[in-house]
Design a protein around this motif. Structure first.
Motif, PDB file in Angstrom:
ATOM      1  N   ARG A   1      -1.192   8.372   7.971  1.00 54.72           N
ATOM      2  CA  ARG A   1      -2.139   8.427   6.848  1.00 54.72           C
ATOM      3  C   ARG A   1      -2.597   7.024   6.443  1.00 54.72           C
ATOM      4  O   ARG A   1      -3.753   6.816   6.080  1.00 54.72           O
ATOM      5  N   LEU A   2      -1.682   6.068   6.489  1.00 55.18           N
ATOM      6  CA  LEU A   2      -2.015   4.683   6.158  1.00 55.18           C
ATOM      7  C   LEU A   2      -3.062   4.146   7.126  1.00 55.18           C
ATOM      8  O   LEU A   2      -4.036   3.505   6.724  1.00 55.18           O
TER       9      LEU A   2
ATOM     10  N   ALA B   1       1.139   3.987  -3.022  1.00 56.57           N
ATOM     11  CA  ALA B   1       0.818   5.377  -2.689  1.00 56.57           C
ATOM     12  C   ALA B   1       1.962   6.324  -3.053  1.00 56.57           C
ATOM     13  O   ALA B   1       1.727   7.444  -3.525  1.00 56.57           O
TER      14      ALA B   1
ATOM     15  N   ASP C   1       0.835  -1.200   0.000  1.00 54.73           N
ATOM     16  CA  ASP C   1       0.000   0.000   0.000  1.00 54.73           C
ATOM     17  C   ASP C   1       0.873   1.254   0.000  1.00 54.73           C
ATOM     18  O   ASP C   1       0.587   2.236  -0.696  1.00 54.73           O
TER      19      ASP C   1
ATOM     20  N   ALA D   1      -6.441   5.782   6.392  1.00 54.09           N
ATOM     21  CA  ALA D   1      -7.069   5.220   5.192  1.00 54.09           C
ATOM     22  C   ALA D   1      -7.644   3.847   5.474  1.00 54.09           C
ATOM     23  O   ALA D   1      -8.735   3.492   5.008  1.00 54.09           O
TER      24      ALA D   1
END
Length: 676
Positions: free
Chosen positions: A162-163, A97, A93, A166
């Motif tokens: 942020r991961l 990204a 991921d 999300a």
């Protein structure tokens, strides 16, 4: 001198055990060492049959100068993505990204607290247009770490934050069903019609498959379309599967000599494959072709089933009764002196006209070149061709003799390496495929092979009631099973129970599903990919989309529904409904990534049928040939208990029609298409 990978069970990690790089396995001690030294972590993720992983290893990790630089400035960690799909998922991921794309080998630079700050995939040994060399990347990371460490650590913490955010929102945030909602509102027939229409819009009507190059076998989508065709009578859904399966089976992605499929086609015409052969692809495709044969009676589909099953048993079966993960893409070209031997992709599988003549003689060699599409220009690299079979030759006896002679000649070449670790999920897929195919095509040896694999999973992979992800040579690994392991193994055991009547497999599948419900459940009614007591990563993985295998969520939903149909458990059915309902937005948007969820939804809308065969052996196989989506067929267990009168009972939600006693009635009720 071996590095810290020498005691690992993963063939991929063992491939790197003699590198001059001081590799660590993924472990807390590696990150503690990075903190002690004050250096970043270089995380390299791949798998044993990955061609470009081998290339980067040869170019960089076997180079003593590059290795010395890595050892001086990093703590280097190697991960087998097939052993640790959770680690792979989290950092893939990140890679997507940061770079816009993913793939293997994957290279991610981390702080000593495992927070990522830079990522990529393959890096070459020398600069290329638009791509720095691996050494340049290493030097740039080191310079930044030494001069801007606080900024990098802050950036890594921000990426990790942020991961996590999300992941908390989820891919279908705000659209998931509540745990009590019914399937009728969330996954209605019009929604599945919309999903199929979206697939049709992306269908390649000339070559089959969906989209352009590269093309991967759409196994889960094919299962959804076959079930949709059976439920609705939609001929176009069946045509899409039939054309795709024919083009794949006649192209270079299918091994025309020994059976079995390569991982994907690099082009849109299924001509040139990426040559590694994966267990998960072949297990799923075996079942797709079996179901296509069941729906159409296609001789080509039945031939592919038989050849693919033979490939699984001959090339992937392990001495312990399980199935190995893969055959490599690369092999040493025939005739290359050992001192200069370097494996090349496809070397074992490619041919020239001269090579055919050498193996077969002038006449048969020329004939083989014509029927297999081997040309002087070649369809692959260096003037070589991958064998294709655009049409069945008119002389079947000659074809059989030529094919056997070429297979024998190829067996004399250096062969691809085998990744012989046993992955629980993929063995579950193989158990389901072989058990069902053995029952439908009257091949008891396939059923016995499925039983042997199930015994291995029970006796080796099941530790204190919990699944372990992998084993090798009968030695279980330390990595915990993830959601797909539980879902796919349960699916395999439930299929095996239906075929053999052995209640042990039903009981064990139920126990695995209880672990899922207790340990993997998420607050919104779905499931996480890792258990609540698994190692904590930057986020708790939860991938809804199918990849090369069904997503863990879809796999579990299918197993829950089958278990409910076999036992009458309303609780399991309700959980299956709520889980599948989460996929409604993805099915509507792009069903290519929710094929197995769509297949489970089709079964939900069709019932599924629960078929009890009581003292009617002549009708048992006919019942199994039915195309009713997701139907279960048993001769023992809760569905059969208490039924004294012989016959075939077709039920839904344990409410049964009157028993039928003739082949005509069974054919009508269960949608049997093939002649028997």
């Amino acid at each position: 001198m071996p590095n810290k990978l020498a005691e690992q069970t993963s063939p991929y990690l063992l491939q790197h055990a003699d590198n001059p790089v001081d590799w660590w396995p993924w472990c807390p001690e590696a990150f503690a060492e990075a903190a002690r030294r004050g250096v970043p972590v270089l995380l390299s993720v791949g798998y044993a049959s990955c061609h470009w992983c081998h290339v980067m290893a040869h170019e960089s990790f076997e180079d003593v100068v590059t290795a010395a630089y890595m050892n001086d400035h990093f703590v280097n960690i190697k991960v087998d993505r097939e052993e640790r799909p959770d680690v792979d998922s989290v950092y893939m991921d990140v890679t997507v990204a940061l770079t816009g794309h993913g793939g293997w080998p994957m290279t991610v630079f981390l702080t000593p607290t495992a927070e990522p700050f830079f990522a990529g995939t393959y890096f070459p040994p020398r600069p290329r247009p638009g791509m720095g060399s691996f050494r340049q990347v290493l030097e740039a990371v080191v310079a930044a770490w030494q001069t801007r460490r606080a900024e990098i650590e802050e950036s890594g913490a921000d990426i990790a934050r942020r991961l996590a955010e999300a992941a908390a929102r989820g891919p279908v945030a705000g659209l998931a069903a509540s745990p009590t909602s019914g399937v009728a509102d969330e996954l209605s027939p019009p929604l599945l019609d919309t999903a199929v229409a979206g697939l049709s819009a992306r269908f390649d009507a000339r070559h089959g498959g969906f989209g352009g190059a590269p093309k991967f076998p759409p196994s889960m989508v094919a299962e959804m379309l076959l079930r949709h065709a059976a439920r609705t009578g939609d001929g176009h859904s069946l045509e899409m599967v039939a054309l795709t399966c024919e083009r794949m089976a006649r192209g270079g992605m299918y091994d025309q000599l020994a059976g079995g499929f390569a991982r994907y086609s690099v082009d849109a015409t299924w001509t040139v494959p990426h040559f590694e052969k994966m267990l998960y692809d072949n297990a799923q495709l075996l079942r797709v072709y079996l179901h296509l044969w069941r729906a159409t009676g296609s001789p080509l589909a039945q031939r592919v089933v038989r050849e693919t099953a033979a490939f699984l048993l001959a090339d992937l079966r392990t001495p312990q009764g399980g199935f190995a993960s893969a055959l490599d893409a690369d092999a040493v070209p025939a005739g290359v002196p050992a001192a200069h031997a370097q494996p090349e992709e496809g070397a074992s599988y490619s041919w020239t006209p001269a090579g055919l003549r050498a193996a077969l003689g002038a006449d048969d060699g020329a004939w083989a070149a014509e029927i297999f599409g081997v040309t002087a220009e070649g369809t692959f690299e260096h003037g070589t061709s991958v064998l294709q079979l655009p049409a069945d030759p008119p002389d079947a006896a000659r074809f059989a003799a030529v094919r056997a002679a070429l297979a024998a000649a190829r067996a004399g070449r250096p062969q691809p390496a085998r990744d012989d670790k046993v992955v629980a999920a993929w063995n579950g897929l193989a158990i389901a495929a072989l058990a069902e195919a053995g029952a439908l095509l009257d091949e008891p040896a396939w059923i016995r092979a499925a039983e042997d694999a199930a015994v291995l999973l029970r006796d080796v992979h099941l530790v204190a009631g919990r699944l372990r992800r992998t084993s090798r040579d009968g030695r279980v690994g330390t990595n915990a099973g993830v959601l797909e392991d539980y879902g796919d193994v349960a699916e395999g055991l439930l299929t095996l129970h239906q075929v053999t009547g052995d209640p042990e497999w039903l009981t064990l599948a139920g126990e695995l599903l209880e672990v899922v419900r207790a340990r993997f459940a998420a607050p919104d009614g779905g499931f996480f990919d890792t258990a609540d007591d698994a190692e904590a990563l930057l986020r708790r993985p939860r991938d809804d989309s199918d990849s090369a295998t069904p997503s863990g969520q879809a796999a579990v939903a299918g197993a829950l529904l089958t278990y409910a149909a076999l036992t009458g458990s309303a609780e399991h059915r309700s959980t299956a409904e709520a889980t599948v309902a989460r996929f409604a937005p993805l099915l509507s948007r792009d069903a290519r990534f929710a094929g197995w969820a769509g297949a489970v939804a089709e079964a939900l809308l069709a019932g599924p049928a629960e078929v009890a065969v009581v003292d009617s052996p002549a009708l048992e196989r006919l019942a199994r040939l039915g195309t009713a989506p997701g139907a279960v067929v048993v001769t023992s267990g809760p569905l059969v208990a208490g039924r004294g009168a012989p016959g075939v009972y077709v039920c839904r939600d344990f409410v049964c029609e009157l028993p039928v006693h003739t082949a005509e009635e069974v054919r009508r009720q269960l949608g049997v298409k093939v002649a028997t």
